[in-house]
Design an enzyme around this catalytic site. Structure first.
Site, mmCIF file in Angstrom:
data_model
loop_
_atom_site.group_PDB
_atom_site.id
_atom_site.type_symbol
_atom_site.label_atom_id
_atom_site.label_comp_id
_atom_site.label_asym_id
_atom_site.label_seq_id
_atom_site.Cartn_x
_atom_site.Cartn_y
_atom_site.Cartn_z
ATOM 1 N N LYS A 143 -1.444 19.352 -20.582
ATOM 2 C CA LYS A 143 -0.082 19.837 -20.802
ATOM 3 C C LYS A 143 -0.098 21.120 -21.629
ATOM 4 C CE LYS A 143 2.766 16.287 -21.133
ATOM 5 N NZ LYS A 143 3.180 15.109 -21.919
ATOM 6 N N ARG B 37 4.885 15.893 -28.001
ATOM 7 C CA ARG B 37 4.379 15.378 -26.728
ATOM 8 C C ARG B 37 2.878 15.193 -26.791
ATOM 9 N NH1 ARG B 37 6.443 19.912 -22.560
ATOM 10 N NH2 ARG B 37 6.428 18.154 -21.108
ATOM 11 N N GLY C 110 -0.234 4.973 -21.214
ATOM 12 C CA GLY C 110 -0.736 4.249 -22.377
ATOM 13 C C GLY C 110 -0.706 5.117 -23.609
ATOM 14 N N MET D 44 1.138 7.807 -26.264
ATOM 15 C CA MET D 44 2.460 7.776 -26.869
ATOM 16 C C MET D 44 3.494 8.531 -26.025
ATOM 17 S SD MET D 44 3.904 9.327 -30.355
ATOM 18 C CE MET D 44 4.589 10.724 -29.487
ATOM 19 N N ARG E 73 1.463 20.938 -13.478
ATOM 20 C CA ARG E 73 0.115 20.385 -13.285
ATOM 21 C C ARG E 73 -0.107 20.218 -11.794
ATOM 22 N NH1 ARG E 73 1.651 14.388 -15.564
ATOM 23 N NH2 ARG E 73 3.542 14.228 -14.351
ATOM 24 N N HIS F 157 -19.554 -9.242 9.003
ATOM 25 C CA HIS F 157 -19.541 -9.054 10.459
ATOM 26 C C HIS F 157 -18.176 -8.569 10.934
ATOM 27 C CE1 HIS F 157 -19.019 -10.439 14.654
ATOM 28 N NE2 HIS F 157 -20.258 -9.972 14.782
ATOM 29 N N ARG G 297 -26.306 -1.494 20.311
ATOM 30 C CA ARG G 297 -26.846 -2.843 20.081
ATOM 31 C C ARG G 297 -26.783 -3.613 21.391
ATOM 32 N NH1 ARG G 297 -23.292 -1.984 15.605
ATOM 33 N NH2 ARG G 297 -24.317 -2.221 13.576
ATOM 34 N N GLU H 201 -36.551 -0.469 8.557
ATOM 35 C CA GLU H 201 -35.613 -1.362 7.876
ATOM 36 C C GLU H 201 -36.332 -2.446 7.084
ATOM 37 O OE1 GLU H 201 -33.091 -3.248 10.798
ATOM 38 O OE2 GLU H 201 -34.670 -3.237 12.299
ATOM 39 N N SER I 57 -35.194 5.666 12.676
ATOM 40 C CA SER I 57 -33.792 5.515 12.317
ATOM 41 C C SER I 57 -33.732 4.485 11.193
ATOM 42 C CB SER I 57 -32.983 5.039 13.524
ATOM 43 O OG SER I 57 -31.646 4.825 13.144
ATOM 44 N N THR J 41 -30.240 0.857 7.318
ATOM 45 C CA THR J 41 -30.085 0.643 5.872
ATOM 46 C C THR J 41 -29.404 -0.675 5.526
ATOM 47 O OG1 THR J 41 -28.200 2.115 6.036
ATOM 48 C CG2 THR J 41 -30.218 3.025 5.101
ATOM 49 N N ASN J 42 -28.781 -1.334 6.505
ATOM 50 C CA ASN J 42 -28.243 -2.668 6.177
ATOM 51 C C ASN J 42 -29.400 -3.610 5.873
ATOM 52 O OD1 ASN J 42 -25.757 -1.623 6.780
ATOM 53 N ND2 ASN J 42 -25.615 -2.580 8.796
ATOM 54 N N CYS K 163 -28.688 4.579 10.863
ATOM 55 C CA CYS K 163 -27.701 3.914 11.704
ATOM 56 C C CYS K 163 -27.067 2.725 11.003
ATOM 57 C CB CYS K 163 -28.322 3.488 13.027
ATOM 58 S SG CYS K 163 -29.619 2.273 12.829
ATOM 59 N N TYR L 42 -29.637 13.331 11.377
ATOM 60 C CA TYR L 42 -28.291 12.898 11.733
ATOM 61 C C TYR L 42 -27.925 11.613 11.000
ATOM 62 C CZ TYR L 42 -30.400 9.323 14.721
ATOM 63 O OH TYR L 42 -31.095 8.239 15.170
HETATM 64 P P1 ADP Z 1 5.337 12.801 -19.858
HETATM 65 O O1 ADP Z 1 3.905 13.148 -19.994
HETATM 66 O O2 ADP Z 1 5.632 11.352 -19.958
HETATM 67 O O3 ADP Z 1 5.982 13.490 -18.706
HETATM 68 P P2 ADP Z 1 6.550 14.829 -21.450
HETATM 69 O O4 ADP Z 1 6.017 15.268 -22.765
HETATM 70 O O5 ADP Z 1 6.293 15.727 -20.334
HETATM 71 O O6 ADP Z 1 6.019 13.378 -21.177
HETATM 72 O O7 ADP Z 1 8.094 14.686 -21.686
HETATM 73 C C1 ADP Z 1 8.978 13.698 -21.312
HETATM 74 C C2 ADP Z 1 10.298 14.333 -20.883
HETATM 75 O O8 ADP Z 1 10.846 15.099 -21.942
HETATM 76 C C3 ADP Z 1 10.135 15.267 -19.727
HETATM 77 O O9 ADP Z 1 11.226 15.127 -18.867
HETATM 78 C C4 ADP Z 1 10.126 16.623 -20.379
HETATM 79 O O10 ADP Z 1 10.558 17.606 -19.509
HETATM 80 C C5 ADP Z 1 11.099 16.409 -21.531
HETATM 81 N N1 ADP Z 1 10.804 17.340 -22.624
HETATM 82 C C6 ADP Z 1 9.657 17.445 -23.303
HETATM 83 N N2 ADP Z 1 9.719 18.425 -24.213
HETATM 84 C C7 ADP Z 1 10.951 18.961 -24.107
HETATM 85 C C8 ADP Z 1 11.606 20.028 -24.784
HETATM 86 N N3 ADP Z 1 11.012 20.726 -25.716
HETATM 87 N N4 ADP Z 1 12.867 20.317 -24.420
HETATM 88 C C9 ADP Z 1 13.483 19.588 -23.460
HETATM 89 N N5 ADP Z 1 12.932 18.578 -22.797
HETATM 90 C C10 ADP Z 1 11.650 18.262 -23.107
HETATM 91 MG MG MG Z 2 5.838 15.298 -18.282
HETATM 92 MG MG MG Z 3 -31.563 -4.512 11.408
#
Ligand code: ADP
Ligand code: MG
Ligand code: MG
Length: 907
Positions: A27, A97, A106, A108, A347, A469, A591, A774, A793, A796-797, A860, A880
Site C-alpha cells: 500500500k 492503515r 488478519g 489490523m 495494486r 484410476h 495403452r 520405470e 520413456s 514416472t507413475n 509418459c 518431449y
Molecule cells: P484495506 O486494506 O482493508 O482495504 P485500507 O487501508 O485500504 O484497508 O482502507 C479501508 C477503507 O478506508 C478504504 O475504503 C479506503 O479507501 C478508506 N481510506 C483509507 N484511508 C483513507 C483516507 N485517508 N481518507 C479517506 N478514506 C480512506
Molecule cells: Mg484498501
Molecule cells: Mg508402468
C-alpha cells in the site's frame, strides 16, 4: 541500523517508490508511486517494515528517533494540508492503515478520522459548516478505534457487536431505518454512549489526546502482525514472519460530505472476463468501507458518468495512466470529496483464469507488455478455465444458498457436468444408450469400468486421489471427475449414497464441478467452452469467439518459445484426434490393454489367459489380432506422420478375469471349461503384490505369443496405412524393464515379427523399439539398456512407486499426512520428486545418451501434464512430455514458460 524509518508522500513528491514494497509494504509503496506520478493522493507518510522488525526484536519498543521522525513527517503533512493535527480550530485528521508486502487478511483494520475529540470536532464543524457530517465522522472514529485498537468486538460469531447494539437501539428508539437518517443530536449521543461502552469493557477511557490516539493505532498495527489470524494466514501462504508490516498514516478525505461526495473501488478491467472496461462500484455520500460493507447497495461505476461526468472522465484517465505505468491490471480505491477526486490505493488486481489470459493477450496487442511477459504472467493450470464446460455461475450460487451443496471432493477432472446418478459401468452404458445423461458414482473405479466412464458425463468416486484410476482415465478422456469425496457413503446394493444427511438415489440428478470439487444436488446448466466449439466441434466460427482468440494467441506464442515437444496419452482414434486439435505432436503412450476390454475382445482375452498351452493361447490371440490391428489403423490414420508410441501389454492378467462366483460360472460355460479348472487358474494368477508381480515385460517373456501378436498387429497396421500414403512412425515400447536382457528378448521377438510382416506386405516401415524407464534399476543401468533401446520413456507413475517403495493406490492412508506435515513437500504422484525420482531421470538421460547419442527421451507418466514437472523435464533435456489430451495445451504453455525462465536465468 537503517537511517530512515519514515517516508513522506504528498504534493507530487514522495520519498518512496513502487519497487520499495519490502520496506514500505504494498500500500505504502504504491501510494508513493501514485504521488510521484502526479496523481491526486492525500498527503501522508509510511512507517517502514524495519520498525516492525525492530519492535519485535526489542520487546515491543520503537527505535530511537522514530517519534521525532513521525513528528517531522506529520508537520510536513500539516503544511501540505493547511491544517494541524490536534488543533481545536482547524484540525488535521488522518487514517492509520496497515500494509504488508502481500495483502494479508488478519492484519489490523484501518482506523479513519483519527484525531477527533470533543474539541477538534468543533474545529471540524467550523471548517465544514456541517455539524451532522462532523459528528458522523466522530462516532465512526470512536467505533473503529474502540474496535480495532481497544478490542471491543463480538467475542464469538454468535455475539453482537457492542457498537452495533448501541446503534440499533438508537435507531429503534427513533424509528429510523438508515444510518443516514440519524440526526446530529443522535450522533452526538452515540459518541458519548460509545465512549461509555469502551470505558466499561476495556476498563480504560477512550483517549482524547490525538497523539495518544495516533501511537495507540500505530502500536495496534504492529501488534496485529503477530495475532493468531495473521500467523495462520502466513503459514498457509508461506509468508515469512520476518517480513513485518508497514504503517501508513494519511490525511483524511471525505466521501461523506454530501451528495457531491462519495467513495468507491474499481478495477481497470473486468476481473471476471478480462474485458477492457472499468469495472467497479461506488456510493455517494459514504465513507471508506461502506461500499464493501453492503450497508447500502452500491452503484455500478458507469453511473458515475451520469452523476459527475468530469470526475468520471478524470478517473478513467487515471485508470489508464496506472495501467500504462504498471503494465498490469489495477484494483483501485478512490474517494470524491465535494467534487474532487482522490486516489487512496492501487495494486495489481486479482482475477479469474479466464480474465488472466484475456488480459495478457490484450496487453500484448495494446503494446503494454511483450509476448514473453504475457506467457509468464498466466498459470498453465488456469488454461482449464478456457477449455472445460462451466456451470452457470448464478445458478450455482443460488444452489449453494439453497443448501444443495452435498460435499466436496478432489477436483480431479476439471469442468462441469450434470446427469442422473448410476452406480455401475454397465448401467452407465445402458442408460446412455437410452439417451440419458449419467454421472457414474463409484467407491473407486478399475479398468473394467472404462466403457461406463466413457458413457458418463462425469465420474464421482468416494476413494482415491488426484492420480487414482478414476482421475487418470477421466483426464485422458476429458471427463469431469470429482474423486475421493470421502463423505460419500455408497451402497451399490441399495443403489444410493448418503452424504451429510442427504440420500441420493439411482436416477436422481446431480451436478459435479471438477474444477472445484463441488458436488451439488439437482441439475445445474452447463455451458461448453468456446475453444472446444471452435477446435473440436467446429460449430463456432473462430472469428466470433473472444475466448478462442485468446487461447489461440497464447498457444501460438507458447509454440514459438518452447523447445520441448508435447505428445499425448491416447488409446483411441477419437482421443488422438482431440489431442491433435489441441496441438499434440504425437502419441507418447498408447495403452494396449484398454483395447482388450469390451464386447468379444474380452472373451478372447479370457480364453487366452485360461488356456494353459501355448497352442490354445495362440488360437485365442489370433481372434484378437484383427481387432487390435483395426485399433492401430484408426490411431495411425488419426495421427498421420506423427510418431505413435505403443506399449505392449502391461497389467497383470488377473485384471482381465471376473471374480464373483456367478461371473466365473458364466465364463466357464462360455469357454467350455470346467468351473474347477477356471477357479484353479484364477487362484494361480492371484498375487500378493500385483504391482510388483507378473506384469509388464515379464508377461511378454513368459508368454512370447502375446508380444508377437501385438507386434504383428502394430506393424501390419502400419504397413497397411503406409500403403495408403501415410508416413507412419510406430514406436514399440516394452514396459517394466529392469534388466537389459529382458529388453533384448522382447526386442528380438519384435524384430523377427517385423521381418515377416514386411516380407508379407512387401513394404517396410520405419519403426523403433524402445523401453519405459520405470524401475530404478533400469535408470541406474541406462547405458546398458540404451545399447538395445532406441528410445526411453520415463514412466514416472511406476518409477515414483518403485523409487519410494510406495504403492500409489495404498498411499491414501499416509501420503496426505506426509504432505500436511511437510515430511514431503508435495504429493510425488502429482509433481515429480525432483530430488529422488528426478535424480534417477537425470542419471538415466545422461547415461542413456552417452551410450547412444541423440537417444530420444520422453515422459509418459501423469507428471507430463503437471506444469512444474514439465519445467523439470525441460531442464534435464527431455525431447518431449506426453499427457492426456486435455492437458496438451497446458503442457505447451508450461514448456514455453520453462524455456523462458531458463533464458531469464541465463541473462
Ligand atoms: P484495506 O486494506 O482493508 O482495504 P485500507 O487501508 O485500504 O484497508 O482502507 C479501508 C477503507 O478506508 C478504504 O475504503 C479506503 O479507501 C478508506 N481510506 C483509507 N484511508 C483513507 C483516507 N485517508 N481518507 C479517506 N478514506 C480512506
Ligand atoms: Mg484498501
Ligand atoms: Mg508402468
Amino acid at each position: 541500523m537503517p537511517d530512515k524509518y519514515v517516508f513522506f508522500f504528498g504534493e507530487g513528491e514522495a520519498d518512496g517508490r513502487a519497487d520499495m514494497k519490502n520496506l514500505l509494504g504494498g500500500k505504502g509503496a504504491n501510494l508513493a508511486e501514485m504521488t510521484n506520478l502526479g496523481l491526486p493522493v492525500p498527503a501522508g507518510f509510511t512507517i517502514s517494515t524495519d520498525v516492525c522488525t525492530y519492535y519485535y526484536q526489542h520487546q515491543d519498543t520503537y527505535p530511537d528517533g522514530l517519534k521525532q521522525s513521525v513528528q517531522e513527517a506529520l508537520e510536513k503533512v500539516e503544511k501540505v494540508m493547511g491544517s494541524k493535527f490536534g488543533d481545536a480550530e482547524n484540525p488535521l485528521l488522518v487514517s492509520v492503515r496497515s500494509g504488508a508486502r502481500a495483502s494479508m487478511p488478519g492484519m489490523m483494520d484501518t482506523v479513519l478520522n483519527l484525531g477527533l475529540n470533543d474539541q477538534t470536532v468543533q474545529g471540524l464543524i467550523n471548517k465544514t459548516n456541517n455539524p451532522r457530517f462532523s459528528y458522523d465522522c466522530y462516532r465512526r472514529f470512536v467505533n473503529m478505534y474502540g474496535d480495532v485498537v481497544m478490542g471491543l468486538r463480538p467475542e464469538s460469531k454468535d455475539d453482537t457487536d457492542p457498537f452495533e447494539e448501541i446503534l440499533e437501539k438508537k435507531k429503534e428508539k427513533h424509528g429510523i431505518k438508515y444510518d443516514t437518517d440519524l440526526t446530529t443530536d443522535d450522533l452526538k449521543e452515540l459518541v458519548a454512549e460509545y465512549k461509555e461502552a469502551i470505558q466499561k469493557h476495556a476498563g480504560k477511557p477512550f483517549p482524547e489526546d490525538p497523539m495518544e490516539q495516533l501511537w495507540g493505532a500505530i502500536g495496534a498495527v504492529f501488534g496485529s502482525w503477530m495475532n493468531e489470524r495473521a500467523k495462520v494466514y502466513r503459514k498457509l501462504n508461506n509468508i515469512p514472519e520476518e517480513w513485518g508490516t508497514a504503517v501508513n498514516v494519511q490525511s483524511m478525505v471525505y466521501g461523506n460530505m454530501g451528495d457531491d461526495s462519495g467513495t468507491g473501488v474499481a478495477f481497470t478491467r473486468d476481473p471476471a472476463t478480462g474485458a477492457k472496461e472499468l469495472y467497479g462500484e461506488f456510493l455517494m455520500n459514504a465513507q471508506g468501507e461502506d461500499v464493501v460493507a453492503g450497508i447500502r447497495t452500491p452503484l455500478q461505476i458507469e453511473k458515475l458518468n451520469e452523476i459527475m461526468p468530469n470526475v468520471y472522465k478524470q478517473f478513467e484517465e487515471i485508470s489508464g495512466t496506472l495501467e500504462k505505468h504498471y503494465h498490469e491490471m489495477q484494483d483501485m480505491e478512490f474517494t470524491i470529496q465535494q467534487g474532487r477526486l482522490w486516489m487512496l490505493q492501487t495494486r495489481a488486481g486479482k482475477r479469474t483464469g479466464f480474465a488472466a489470459f484475456r488480459i495478457a493477450v490484450n496487453m500484448v496487442e495494446e503494446g503494454l507488455i511483450s509476448k514473453e511477459e504475457a506467457l509468464l504472467r498466466v498459470q498453465p493450470d488456469q488454461l482449464n478455465q478456457l477449455l472445460r464446460p462451466i456451470f452457470d455461475l448464478d445458478q450455482k450460487r443460488s444452489a449453494i444458498d439453497e443448501n444443495r451443496l452435498l460435499a466436496k471432493g478432489l477436483n480431479a477432472g476439471p469442468g462441469a457436468a450434470n446427469g442422473k446418478v448410476v452406480f455401475n459401468a454397465p448401467d452407465a452404458v445402458e442408460w446412455k444408450a437410452k439417451g440419458e445423461k449419467v454421472i457414474l458414482v463409484r467407491i473407486e473405479t478399475s479398468p473394467e469400468d472404462i466403457k461406463g466412464m466413457d458413457a458418463s458425463e462425469g465420474i464421482l468416486t468416494a476413494r482415491g486421489g488426484m492420480t487414482s484410476h478414476a482421475a487418470l482415465v477421466a483426464r485422458q478422456m476429458g471427463k469431469v471427475c470429482v474423486a475421493g469425496a470421502g463423505d460419500l457413503q455408497i451402497s451399490y446394493k441399495k443403489r444410493e449414497f448418503n452424504v451429510n444427511g442427504n440420500t441420493v438415489k439411482e436416477g436422481d440428478w446431480i451436478s459435479i464441478d471438477g474444477t472445484t470439487g463441488e458436488i451439488i444436488k439437482g441439475h445445474l446448466d452447463t455451458k461448453p467452452s468456446e475453444v472446444l466449439q471452435v477446435v473440436i466441434d467446429k460449430s463456432l466460427n473462430p472469428e466470433e469467439s473472444q475466448t478462442y482468440h485468446t487461447y489461440q494467441q497464447i498457444m501460438k506464442w507458447a509454440d514459438e518459445c518452447r523447445r520441448l515437444k508435447v505428445r499425448t496419452n491416447a488409446d483411441q482414434p477419437d482421443q488422438a484426434e482431440t489431442a491433435i486439435a489441441f496441438g499434440a505432436q504425437g502419441i507418447g503412450l498408447c495403452r494396449t490393454e484398454h483395447m482388450f476390454f469390451g464386447g468379444e475382445r474380452i472373451d478372447a482375452v479370457r480364453e487366452m489367459i485360461v488356456s494353459d498351452e501355448s497352442e490354445g493361447r495362440r488360437k485365442a490371440l489370433a481372434k484378437l489380432l484383427p481387432m487390435q490391428k483395426e485399433d492401430f489403423i484408426g490411431i495411425f490414420k488419426a495421427m498421420g506422420n506423427r510418431p505413435v508410441t505403443i506399449r505392449t501389454l502391461d497389467p497383470p492378467l488377473h485384471e482381465f478375469l471376473p471374480h464373483s462366483d456367478e461371473d466365473l460360472e458364466k465364463l466357464a460355460k462360455k469357454l467350455d471349461v470346467s468351473l474347477e479348472k477356471l477357479k484353479t487358474r484364477v487362484e494361480a494368477l492371484h498375487e500378493f503384490n500385483p504391482m510388483l508381480g507378473h506384469r509388464g515385460c515379464r508377461l511378454g517373456i513368459a508368454y512370447p505369443e502375446i508380444t508377437e501378436m501385438q507386434a504383428q498387429a502394430i506393424l501390419e497396421a502400419a504397413c497397411e496405412v503406409k500403403k495408403d500414403g501415410v508416413d507412419v512412425k510406430p514406436e514399440i515400447m516394452i514396459p517394466l524393464v529392469a534388466h537389459v536382457n529382458e529388453l533384448r528378448r522382447q526386442e528380438k521377438l519384435v524384430r523377427d515379427v517385423a521381418k515377416k510382416v514386411f516380407k508379407k506386405y512387401e513394404i517396410e516401415v520405419d519403426y523403433l523399439v524402445g523401453t519405459m524407464i520405470e524401475i530404478p534399476r533400469a535408470a541406474v543401468t541406462a547405458d546398458e539398456i540404451a545399447s538395445v533401446a532406441e528410445f526411453f520413456s520415463f514412466g514416472t507413475n511406476d518409477l515414483t512407486q518403485t523409487t519410494f517403495g510406495m504403492s500409489r493406490d495404498d498411499s491414501g492412508s499416509f501420503l496426505p499426512y506426509y504432505v500436511d506435515q511437510d515430511i514431503l513437500p508435495r504429493d510425488p504422484f502429482q509433481s515429480i520428486d525432483q530430488g529422488g525420482v528426478g535424480k534417477l531421470m537425470e542419471w538415466g538421460v545422461e547415461r542413456g545418451r552417452k551410450e547412444r547419442s541423440g537417444l530420444k527421451v520422453g515422459i509418459c507418466g501423469e507428471h507430463g501434464g503437471d506444469p512444474s514437472s514439465v519445467e523439470f523435464c525441460h531442464s534435464i533435456g527431455l525431447d518431449y512430455v506426453s499427457c492426456s489430451p486435455f492437458r496438451v495445451p497446458i503442457a505447451r504453455l508450461a514448456a514455453a514458460q520453462a524455456a523462458l525462465k531458463e533464458l531469464q536465468k541465463e541473462s
